[in-house]
Write a protein that holds these residues in place. Structure first.
Motif, short mmCIF file in Angstrom:
data_model
loop_
_atom_site.label_atom_id
_atom_site.label_comp_id
_atom_site.label_asym_id
_atom_site.label_seq_id
_atom_site.Cartn_x
_atom_site.Cartn_y
_atom_site.Cartn_z
N ASN A 78 25.84 24.81 -18.27
CA ASN A 78 26.77 24.35 -19.30
C ASN A 78 27.42 23.06 -18.87
OD1 ASN A 78 27.17 26.50 -21.56
ND2 ASN A 78 27.02 27.68 -19.67
N ALA A 79 27.66 22.20 -19.81
CA ALA A 79 28.30 20.93 -19.54
C ALA A 79 29.43 20.74 -20.53
CB ALA A 79 27.29 19.79 -19.67
N PHE A 80 30.48 20.05 -20.11
CA PHE A 80 31.58 19.76 -21.02
C PHE A 80 31.09 18.89 -22.17
CE2 PHE A 80 33.87 20.83 -17.13
CZ PHE A 80 34.85 21.68 -17.63
N SER A 81 31.65 19.13 -23.35
CA SER A 81 31.19 18.38 -24.53
C SER A 81 32.34 18.14 -25.50
CB SER A 81 30.06 19.13 -25.24
OG SER A 81 30.50 20.41 -25.67
N VAL A 82 32.18 17.12 -26.30
CA VAL A 82 33.17 16.75 -27.31
C VAL A 82 33.28 17.86 -28.35
CG1 VAL A 82 33.60 15.13 -29.20
CG2 VAL A 82 32.82 14.28 -26.99
N ASP A 83 34.49 18.10 -28.83
CA ASP A 83 34.69 19.07 -29.91
C ASP A 83 34.70 18.31 -31.23
OD1 ASP A 83 35.49 20.98 -31.73
OD2 ASP A 83 36.86 21.96 -30.32
N ARG A 84 33.61 18.43 -31.96
CA ARG A 84 33.46 17.68 -33.20
C ARG A 84 34.18 18.33 -34.38
NH1 ARG A 84 30.40 13.58 -31.83
NH2 ARG A 84 28.97 13.82 -30.07
N ASP A 85 34.85 19.44 -34.16
CA ASP A 85 35.70 20.02 -35.19
C ASP A 85 37.03 19.27 -35.29
OD1 ASP A 85 33.93 21.96 -36.00
OD2 ASP A 85 34.72 23.49 -34.65
N ILE A 86 37.30 18.40 -34.32
CA ILE A 86 38.52 17.60 -34.33
C ILE A 86 38.18 16.19 -34.79
CG2 ILE A 86 40.37 16.65 -32.88
CD1 ILE A 86 39.96 19.06 -31.03
N LEU A 87 39.04 15.62 -35.65
CA LEU A 87 38.81 14.27 -36.13
C LEU A 87 38.67 13.29 -34.96
CD1 LEU A 87 41.38 14.09 -39.06
CD2 LEU A 87 38.89 14.16 -39.26
N GLU A 88 37.81 12.31 -35.13
CA GLU A 88 37.45 11.42 -34.03
C GLU A 88 38.66 10.76 -33.39
OE1 GLU A 88 34.30 7.78 -33.06
OE2 GLU A 88 34.45 8.62 -35.08
N GLU A 89 39.66 10.38 -34.20
CA GLU A 89 40.81 9.67 -33.64
C GLU A 89 41.72 10.58 -32.81
OE1 GLU A 89 41.76 10.03 -38.15
OE2 GLU A 89 40.00 9.91 -36.85
N HIS A 90 41.53 11.87 -32.91
CA HIS A 90 42.37 12.81 -32.18
C HIS A 90 41.63 13.55 -31.07
CE1 HIS A 90 45.48 12.05 -35.07
NE2 HIS A 90 44.80 12.58 -36.06
N ARG A 91 40.31 13.48 -31.07
CA ARG A 91 39.55 14.20 -30.06
C ARG A 91 39.45 13.39 -28.77
NH1 ARG A 91 33.73 12.93 -32.82
NH2 ARG A 91 34.62 14.23 -34.46
N THR A 92 39.06 14.06 -27.70
CA THR A 92 38.85 13.38 -26.43
C THR A 92 37.36 13.27 -26.14
OG1 THR A 92 39.05 15.48 -25.25
CG2 THR A 92 41.03 14.15 -25.45
N ALA A 93 37.02 12.30 -25.29
CA ALA A 93 35.63 12.06 -24.93
C ALA A 93 35.47 12.18 -23.42
CB ALA A 93 35.20 10.67 -25.38
N LEU A 94 34.28 12.53 -23.00
CA LEU A 94 34.01 12.70 -21.56
C LEU A 94 34.28 11.41 -20.79
CD1 LEU A 94 30.79 14.88 -21.60
CD2 LEU A 94 32.97 15.48 -20.54
N ALA A 95 34.00 10.28 -21.41
CA ALA A 95 34.19 9.01 -20.72
C ALA A 95 35.65 8.78 -20.30
CB ALA A 95 33.73 7.86 -21.62
N GLU A 96 36.59 9.41 -21.01
CA GLU A 96 38.00 9.23 -20.69
C GLU A 96 38.37 9.89 -19.36
OE1 GLU A 96 40.79 9.27 -24.24
OE2 GLU A 96 39.10 10.43 -25.05
N TYR A 97 37.60 10.87 -18.95
CA TYR A 97 37.87 11.55 -17.69
C TYR A 97 37.14 10.90 -16.51
CZ TYR A 97 40.26 15.49 -19.87
OH TYR A 97 41.17 16.27 -20.53
N ARG A 98 36.13 10.10 -16.82
CA ARG A 98 35.32 9.52 -15.75
C ARG A 98 36.18 8.62 -14.86
NH1 ARG A 98 31.18 7.36 -18.81
NH2 ARG A 98 30.46 9.51 -19.07
N ASP A 99 36.13 8.84 -13.57
CA ASP A 99 36.89 8.07 -12.58
C ASP A 99 38.41 8.17 -12.77
OD1 ASP A 99 34.48 7.13 -11.42
OD2 ASP A 99 34.36 5.51 -12.90
N SER A 100 38.87 9.20 -13.47
CA SER A 100 40.31 9.37 -13.70
C SER A 100 41.01 9.98 -12.50
CB SER A 100 40.55 10.25 -14.93
OG SER A 100 40.16 11.60 -14.66
#
Length: 272
Positions: A78-100
């Motif tokens: 299993n891998a973390f994935s975007v929740d597409r039930d949330i509007l794009e402007e309010h959802r989070t993306a995996l790239a935001e966690y990269r190198d955080s």
């Protein structure tokens, strides 16, 4: 400004969420919905109250039973994935966690959701995730961090108590950091556990430190305290007298929640 398409999609999602709450979420919110939240997401193993302002769940509720904890499917990758039930402007993306520098902390942990492939997969949706410091969830006290150790206790209690309700989420006494495009990092995490058979509860308020003290009993508090810090309302479906006793600590009995760390009394509640 939202486009007509986004407004329509948002309306559809809201209708879906309300409808799902009446069915799929019922077993997880049977004791009350802590808040209306911007969006309520219903999953097989848990329910999420999602905050657009924090871009994270403000509460995640789930029922754990002896059967669900004792059932473990053959895990697929299993891998973390975007929740597409949330509007794009309010959802989070995996790239935001990269190198955080932060882990992706699941509020409904995978180890508690591995009774089915669907529930396990849904636990890796980013709507179930809040940034956590390495060492907080893993490697902080023995094999687990303090949060991981608490999750282990919760699973044991589900077995010994033959079923419990759990609600987890963040406490923003302060916002200690911001990750990616506005994902706020909380100063504390809470966990509320309730045994409906014996009307017994225990609650934890854990500071979000890289290596908090290993002794979990030091973080025991009252549900009233967590409500005062978060504005949430737990166990709202209980009888008023029972709810008052359970939430203010009158029904608190530490011996009931056997922990090898020893006994303690609820800690004082930090002022907001």
């Amino acid at each position: 400004m939202l486009s007509k398409r986004n407004i329509l999609v948002g309306a559809v999602i809201s209708v879906f969420s309300i409808g799902a709450l009446a069915s799929d979420c019922r077993k997880h919110t049977d004791l009350g919905t802590p808040a209306k939240s911007d969006q309520i997401l219903c999953r097989q193993g848990f329910a999420v109250g999602y905050s657009y302002a924090h871009k994270a769940p403000e509460w995640v509720a789930y029922e754990l039973t002896l059967q669900s904890v004792s059932t473990e499917i053959m895990r697929k990758k299993n891998a973390f994935s975007v929740d597409r039930d949330i509007l794009e402007e309010h959802r989070t993306a995996l790239a935001e966690y990269r190198d955080s520098g932060y882990d992706l902390g699941q509020m409904a942990p995978a180890n508690s959701m591995d009774f089915s492939n669907k529930a396990l997969k849904e636990s890796f949706l980013l709507s179930n995730v809040i940034p956590q410091k390495p060492g907080f969830n893993r490697g902080g006290s023995g094999p687990d961090g303090v949060w991981g150790a608490l999750e282990d206790y919760v699973r044991r209690w589900a077995v010994t108590r033959n079923g419990i309700y759990v609600v987890s989420g963040p406490v923003y006494e302060t916002v200690i950091d911001v990750v990616g495009n506005g994902i706020q990092v909380p100063s504390h995490f809470y966990k509320v556990i309730y045994d409906p058979e014996y009307k017994a509860s225990i609650a934890f308020l854990v500071p979000h430190a890289k290596k908090p003290a290993a002794r979990l009993p030091g973080y025991v508090t009252t549900i009233d305290c967590i409500e005062s810090l978060t504005g949430l309302d737990f166990l709202g479906s209980l009888d008023d007298d029972d709810e008052a006793d359970v939430e203010n600590g009158t029904a608190y009995n530490f011996d009931y929640w056997s922990m090898r760390d020893g006994n303690t009394k609820p800690a004082s509640c930090p002022s907001r």
